[in-house]
Motif scaffolding. Structure first.
Motif, short mmCIF file in Angstrom:
data_model
loop_
_atom_site.label_atom_id
_atom_site.label_comp_id
_atom_site.label_asym_id
_atom_site.label_seq_id
_atom_site.Cartn_x
_atom_site.Cartn_y
_atom_site.Cartn_z
N GLU A 63 -34.37 -4.49 -32.90
CA GLU A 63 -35.66 -5.10 -33.23
C GLU A 63 -36.26 -5.83 -32.03
O GLU A 63 -37.39 -6.30 -32.08
CB GLU A 63 -35.50 -6.09 -34.39
N GLY A 64 -35.48 -5.96 -30.96
CA GLY A 64 -35.96 -6.65 -29.76
C GLY A 64 -35.83 -8.16 -29.82
O GLY A 64 -36.37 -8.87 -28.97
N LEU A 65 -35.10 -8.69 -30.81
CA LEU A 65 -34.97 -10.14 -30.94
C LEU A 65 -33.83 -10.74 -30.11
O LEU A 65 -33.86 -11.91 -29.78
CB LEU A 65 -34.79 -10.54 -32.41
N ILE A 66 -32.83 -9.91 -29.79
CA ILE A 66 -31.73 -10.40 -28.95
C ILE A 66 -31.38 -9.35 -27.92
O ILE A 66 -31.70 -8.16 -28.08
CB ILE A 66 -30.46 -10.78 -29.77
N GLU A 67 -30.71 -9.80 -26.87
CA GLU A 67 -30.12 -8.92 -25.86
C GLU A 67 -28.61 -9.04 -25.99
O GLU A 67 -28.10 -10.16 -26.14
CB GLU A 67 -30.51 -9.35 -24.45
N LEU A 68 -27.94 -7.92 -25.95
CA LEU A 68 -26.48 -7.94 -25.96
C LEU A 68 -26.01 -7.59 -24.56
O LEU A 68 -26.35 -6.54 -24.02
CB LEU A 68 -25.93 -6.91 -26.97
N ARG A 69 -25.21 -8.50 -23.98
CA ARG A 69 -24.71 -8.28 -22.63
C ARG A 69 -23.19 -8.40 -22.64
O ARG A 69 -22.66 -9.42 -23.08
CB ARG A 69 -25.29 -9.31 -21.67
N ARG A 70 -22.56 -7.36 -22.18
CA ARG A 70 -21.10 -7.35 -22.13
C ARG A 70 -20.61 -8.55 -21.32
O ARG A 70 -21.05 -8.79 -20.21
CB ARG A 70 -20.60 -6.05 -21.51
N GLY A 71 -19.72 -9.30 -21.93
CA GLY A 71 -19.15 -10.45 -21.25
C GLY A 71 -20.01 -11.70 -21.29
O GLY A 71 -19.54 -12.78 -20.96
#
Length: 119
Positions: A63-71
């Motif tokens: 939905e563009g509400l969060i970014e998931l970043r490994r680590g």
């Protein structure tokens, strides 16, 4: 930030996780740049499987509400603040329309509650 889930709800647990974040964004509790709890940590505190939390987070990412970043985890995006502003703009427009129609606050509130029940 408060995450609420209800195992008796017809809404999937992962959707309830996502809804908790959406609600916090909408009411201004969380803003752009806010780091969400780690999926494992949240899953443990809610008593659900980590994949349930990850599915909720992936929905929010889509939905563009969060970014998931490994680590680095999940961060609320600037888009989330924009979504809140768009919602506030639409609410103000609806209030202006109601005033233009001569509706009282109570009548407008009843219309809003009716719309919420229809979801």
């Amino acid at each position: 930030m408060l995450f609420r889930i209800d195992p008796r709800s017809p809404l999937a647990l992962s959707e309830q996780v996502a809804a908790s974040v959406r609600r916090a964004v909408a009411d201004g509790t969380v803003a752009a740049g806010t780091r969400l709890p780690a999926a494992r940590e949240l899953a443990t505190s809610l008593g659900v499987n980590v994949h349930t939390v990850l599915r909720g987070y992936q929905t929010l990412r889509d939905e563009g509400l969060i970014e998931l970043r490994r680590g680095r985890g999940a961060l609320v995006t600037a888009e989330a603040d924009g979504a809140r502003q768009r919602l506030l703009h639409r609410v103000r427009a609806a209030v202006a329309d109601a005033r233009g129609l001569g509706l009282s606050d109570e009548e407008f509130g009843q219309l809003v509650r009716q719309a919420l029940r229809e979801r």
